[in-house]
Design an enzyme around this catalytic site. Structure first.
Site, PDB file in Angstrom:
ATOM      1  N   LYS A   8     -56.441 -18.593  -8.430  1.00 13.98           N
ATOM      2  CA  LYS A   8     -57.102 -17.882  -9.524  1.00 13.98           C
ATOM      3  C   LYS A   8     -56.045 -17.238 -10.424  1.00 13.98           C
ATOM      4  CE  LYS A   8     -61.082 -16.670 -11.328  1.00 13.98           C
ATOM      5  NZ  LYS A   8     -62.202 -16.073 -10.584  1.00 13.98           N
ATOM      6  N   TYR A  37     -33.363   0.378 -13.205  1.00 13.82           N
ATOM      7  CA  TYR A  37     -33.661   1.261 -12.071  1.00 13.82           C
ATOM      8  C   TYR A  37     -32.953   2.593 -12.305  1.00 13.82           C
ATOM      9  CZ  TYR A  37     -34.868   2.480  -7.263  1.00 13.82           C
ATOM     10  OH  TYR A  37     -35.382   3.094  -6.144  1.00 13.82           O
ATOM     11  N   ASN A  58     -72.051 -27.479  -5.998  1.00 12.55           N
ATOM     12  CA  ASN A  58     -70.835 -28.288  -5.999  1.00 12.55           C
ATOM     13  C   ASN A  58     -70.393 -28.584  -4.566  1.00 12.55           C
ATOM     14  OD1 ASN A  58     -69.362 -29.491  -8.044  1.00 12.55           O
ATOM     15  ND2 ASN A  58     -68.713 -27.536  -8.929  1.00 12.55           N
ATOM     16  N   ALA A  62     -80.645 -17.560  -4.637  1.00 15.64           N
ATOM     17  CA  ALA A  62     -80.813 -16.143  -4.957  1.00 15.64           C
ATOM     18  C   ALA A  62     -79.597 -15.348  -4.502  1.00 15.64           C
ATOM     19  CB  ALA A  62     -82.083 -15.612  -4.295  1.00 15.64           C
TER      20      ALA A  62
END
Length: 759
Positions: A95, A40, A287, A196
């Site tokens: 994720k 820093y 799924n 779609a």
């Protein structure tokens, strides 16, 4: 695929200990005032000024080049719908975990309170200086199309909406390989989509880039075929208006070569599959329930090639085959975007990988003898370690060739080695072991079945299909605990050693025959088998169980004694020892001996080393062995050091194919650069050691317990080395997770021994 996870288990997983699934860890030393002054103020001013003079130096002096933002507004989460940004955070953290473990990419997850596309776009644009790439996630259609397109046009870092492109890339690879297997030209096939949404539209666009003719593609949504007769279509759907009189999916699918389902379960019948063209390709990707089940589809057509999103069927379409490695390649050349060329490069790399010989580690994980390219293997498996160094370089090269790379890779061999080294940060050991265990779960007898931790571990083993537990203990206690805690394992076999007279007598006779010349009478044997460790060991020896696990509540020696008396050692074993598998962030480390031999001789050290190497080879890990001491390569002539010097000399003389060196201090064994700088002659300079042999029990035991207690590694073991059958002893006080890991290892050990004995 595992049974549905209980709600409370999921909540406990996310809340226990440090809440959530990710943390930030400094990558530089920060222990002294000098370190902090450099990190820093005032030292940080120098890299700041360097970046101010040359903006690209941000990649040199900060984490930007390996940092991806996973960004969502929570409007289309995992089939849960519009649940809001806060509720989407567990998904985005998840994720981030996948990015890290598969490709060593750091992630900040950002959940934006921004349903308005313009607000979302402007917010992400303002964040660009922080990140090397952006993964958009779980954003509803049609807004996701505008958001991604605008950001790709207006930012100079790689951006991908994985919900759109991840499935497209994986299924495009599967499509190319499927058509090759049935000898069909992609320009001639007729493709029908059901669904779609964002993923379906991206798949259709990518298939056209791969060679499918637009006039050969029909897309259906919830109202039927998207044709000229339809009105009120979104701009995205208008791209796929078909010149056809078909109105329903049933009409459209007749004589089709390819069906791609990205809709909902159960909408395709066996009759519809039978109406398709010869050698049909069916991707039923809804799924958890596909448009038609794998069992129903393959029963309807023997010539079918099928993929689903499920792990319990062949050809699982899993986005993890793509996005970590696509971003890895993009980041490594500092790409300005992820373009069509890069996506197509990923498609072809994944497709080509499926045609290459499958490594033994992958065959072992999925319990296959010779997995090879064919109708049941059209795309690689998610745990294939080659993905990172096959897909990422292909993506990086495509970025360079298409002009979106800021830097160029010159030495591709060095780049491959760098990618392989990144895998060591991700310990795949347990995940691969679990995959192998699921392929053929074994009967594992748990001697402490009336302990709640053991019962919870048994529940997980059943739900994850890792093993077939057999519970030993007081029946009324086990049944009460199962009911009280709603564990759902009432059907597991329960044996009470005080309430199983026939088995007790049988096992007493077995023990008596083995120990009658060792001072044990039949009366003694009948008394001993009431002990669950004797009873369980006898079950294993009698072939009525495949593996044995105990030790949670009993001393190590108390569990070990029945195993020696009833099971004994391998015929060629000179020394039984104990090995801990330390699951660290830099990969698995194998410590021996940590539990049995108090002060082994040099010759015994040799035996322990060879037995440990045998175990590692059995689980398809290449042993790279360091013999540890407080000295380095003869720097001390004290007895403890000389012992390790002598053991090293014997191993190097008698086993020249073994990668082994020593004696050496632990810091040199763990730091390859330091080893090369100080002792460049060492055989381990070219290898990162994964197996560490300790000079005595105290050193090994202290080392593993310190690592474990400091949270530097998770301990799995001790694994008994040299015992004749799969028997493993837990640490006293093991966690449920550790017990599950040991059950997994025991099940894999039993599988491996059976396979070996059958050859």
């Amino acid at each position: 695929m595992p049974k549905k996870i209980k709600r409370q288990d999921a909540l406990d997983y996310h809340s226990e200990g440090r809440p959530g699934k990710i943390e930030v860890i400094p990558t530089k030393p920060s222990n002294s005032q000098r370190d902090l002054s450099i990190a820093y103020s005032p030292g940080v001013a120098d890299p700041c000024l360097a970046i101010s003079n040359n903006k690209d130096d941000v990649f040199k002096y900060t984490a930007k080049g390996n940092l991806v933002a996973v960004i969502s507004n929570g409007t289309a989460v995992l089939g849960l719908g519009d649940i809001g940004p806060e509720a989407s955070k567990p998904v985005m953290e998840g994720k981030g975990v996948l990015f890290k473990i598969f490709a060593d990419i750091d992630v900040f997850d950002l959940e934006l309170n921004a349903k308005d596309p313009e607000l979302f776009i402007q917010t992400v644009k303002a964040l660009e200086p922080t990140f090397g790439g952006i993964n958009l996630e779980d954003i509803s259609a049609p807004e996701c199309f505008e958001i991604e397109q605008r950001l790709k046009e207006e930012l100079d870092i790689p951006i991908m909406h994985d919900d759109q492109h991840g499935t497209a890339i994986i299924t495009a690879a599967a499509l190319l390989n499927s058509l090759e297997l049935v000898d069909k030209n992609i320009r001639d096939v007729r493709v029908v989509f059901n669904g779609a949404g964002a993923s379906a539209i991206s798949c259709a666009k990518l298939y056209i880039s791969c060679g499918v003719k637009p006039e050969n593609l029909i897309m259906c949504d919830s109202k039927g075929v998207i044709s000229k007769s339809r009105t009120n279509l979104t701009e995205e759907k208008k791209q796929f208006i078909a010149d056809t009189n078909f109105e329903t999916l049933e009409e459209a699918i007749k004589d089709a070569d390819v069906f791609v389902g990205l809709s909902k379960g159960g909408v395709v019948s066996q009759k519809m599959v039978k109406s398709m063209a010869k050698n049909p390709v069916v991707f039923a990707l809804a799924n958890p329930d596909p448009e038609i089940s794998y069992k129903e589809a393959t029963a309807a057509r023997k010539d079918i090639i099928m993929a689903t999103g499920r792990s319990d069927n062949p050809n699982q379409v899993n986005n993890v085959l793509g996005f970590p490695f696509i971003f890895r390649g993009a980041l490594d050349v500092r790409a300005k975007k992820i373009n069509e060329e890069m996506k197509l490069a990923a498609v072809h790399a994944i497709a080509e990988l499926a045609k290459e010989p499958v490594p033994e580690i992958v065959n072992m994980a999925y319990n296959q003898d010779n997995m090879q390219f064919g109708k049941d293997y059209i795309i690689p498996k998610p745990f294939d370690p080659r993905l990172i160094y096959k897909v990422s370089p292909a993506v990086a090269k495509a970025a360079m060739d298409s002009g979106v790379a800021r830097i160029h890779i010159e030495d591709w061999d060095s780049y491959k080695e760098e990618l392989i080294s990144r895998l060591s940060r991700d310990d795949k050991f347990i995940r691969l072991a679990q995959e192998k265990a699921r392929s053929k779960p074994q009967r594992v007898v748990l001697a402490e079945g009336d302990n709640l931790k053991v019962l919870k571990a048994a529940q997980i083993a059943v739900e994850e299909n890792l093993a077939k537990p057999i519970l030993l203990g007081k029946r009324e206690i086990i049944e009460r605990l199962i009911k009280e805690h709603n564990l759902g394992i009432e059907d597991l076999p329960i044996l009470d050693t005080f309430d199983s007279p026939d088995l007790s007598e049988k096992y007493a006779q077995l023990l008596f025959e083995k120990r009658k010349r060792k001072g044990v009478t039949l009366f003694d044997a009948r008394k001993q088998v009431r002990d669950r460790n004797y009873f369980g060991a006898a079950m294993l020896e009698a072939g009525e169980a495949d593996a044995f696990v105990s030790g949670l509540t009993r001393k190590y020696t108390e569990v070990l004694k029945p195993l020696f008396e009833l099971i004994g050692t391998d015929a060629d074993t000179k020394k039984v020892s104990g090995m801990y598998i330390m699951l660290s962030k830099k990969g698995p480390m194998f410590f021996a001996d940590t539990t049995i031999n108090e002060n082994p001789t040099a010759e015994e050290i040799v035996d322990i080393t060879l037995e440990a190497a045998t175990i590692l080879k059995r689980i398809n890990v290449k042993p790279k062995i360091a013999l540890l001491s407080y000295s380095n390569f003869g720097s001390s002539n004290q007895p403890e050091a000389v012992k390790m010097q002598k053991a090293t000399a014997i191993l190097r003389r008698d086993h020249p194919d073994l990668i082994v060196d020593g004696e050496m201090q632990a810091n040199f064994a763990l730091n390859n650069e330091l080893l090369n700088e100080t002792f460049p002659f060492s055989d381990l300079v070219k290898f990162k050691p994964n197996t560490f042999i300790f000079p005595n029990l105290a050193a090994g035991n202290i080392a593993y317990k310190m690592l474990q207690s400091q949270g530097a590694a998770e301990a799995l073991g001790p694994v008994l080395i040299g015992i004749r059958k799969p028997a493993h002893i837990l640490q006293m006080g093991s966690s449920v997770r550790e017990i599950v890991n040991m059950i997994t290892l025991a099940s894999v050990d039993a599988q491996t021994r059976k396979t070996k004995s059958s050859k």
